[in-house]
Enzyme design. Sequence first.
Site: not given
Length: 457
Positions: A197-199, A217, A195, A312, A201
């Site tokens: 995201g903003g930061m 990550k 997947g 979060d 993979k």
Amino acid sequence: MSVVFEITEGPETGRTFRFEEHEVFLVGRHPDCAYRIQDRWISRVHAIVDVCPPTCRVRDLGSKNGTFVNDRRVEEAQLSDGDRLRIGRTVMVFRVEAARIPEPEPAKSTFGEVVVGQDSDVPQPYQKRAERLILESDSAGLSGSEIECLRCRRRIIQGDAPIGNLPLCENCRSEISQCEDNEIVTRYRFIRQLGSGGMGKLWLAEDIRNKCRVVIKTIRPELCSQSSAVAMFERERQISLSLQHPNIVQFLAGWRLGDLLFLVMEYVNGIDTDKLLSQRGGRLPEREAVQIAIQTLEGLNYAHSQGVVHRDVKPANILVEGTPRKYFVKITDFGLARIVGAAGKSGITRQGDIRGTLAYMPPEQVLDCRNVDLRADIFGLGATLYHLLTGNIVYNLSHLKDPIRTIVEEEPVPIENRGVSLNRELVKVVNRSIRKRPQERFCSAEEMRRALEQLSL
């Protein structure tokens, strides 16, 4: 560069606000607004401002008397040097000035290299879009598939390079091979992307030494030169390393390789609860939902005992493996976590910042993200349990009213109003966990866990 707001008309004429780095904040009369202005014509929560010198963007939050730029009413607008911003009867002049900032000191990173530079990233102002571990069949590896180079984003055919190497193009592979600490290259076999995201993979990989699956990550290369992004990545590494609990995804290692950053975590052979909810038709039976909540609370209680607040908690950050009634739960993504008592010391979360996911966020986190305590996680878990049981979120969000104003001004919807037949005692537990005022919620994750365990379902 720096930007200045100078109040030229209104009750607080002469007051100025100067910004030399990125901030997102609320303006209004509410006592907890980051920038409170005493003007009775201003709404309690009037507007949200996203400053990243030399740019600035303002968005009206459905205020009664409106937000005006150069006498034109706006819903949202980008400000230019010299613009007049009017809210209520207060007028502010926006100016861009040359920065008077000293040369930055090199900041040591525990990844082992020096990180230099000022913040220049512009993160999403209203919601951090967290990476999601969508774990599927790994029968298809990287070999022969077209992917992006991890470093320069050039399209490459992974089959052109030996399987197991980092997904890099030929040029980047040659440059990275010159780095001294390249254990990440030789120790792990990359299998496929999970997947993004903003930061950065997420990748499924295998530790060649013991054949164990791991998740790696990576942070986007263009962010690696930005001190705030690196600081957030480093904070997540430090917090994750300090948390060793069966219900928290285990952190294994961290590396910096040239201009690439890596976090290595345990692989959970399951799915996130958000995806589970979709697979099960949008709602879970009481016993399953409560089972997931109890285990999540066990992990949160441990994190809180270590002084860590997640900030979060939501279905996408709760992973489950196993079968219904025999789920094993793990909390993931501590990228927004904070250490209690450290507010303002790291400089990562600034006054007025809004971070988290609105649908599961308590009012105090919208108003003052930097200083929330463990009760924000109680709300997040309560909102998650509410969603699992009803298929709805705790707020009645509507396009007719800005969601931030809804969260700050309105009460969460009692779960019994969602038209789902539920155990009465369970209803009481959920409603207490999502109370608007933190002091009315459970005082600890352990207290809420015991309340759920005592239910007869």
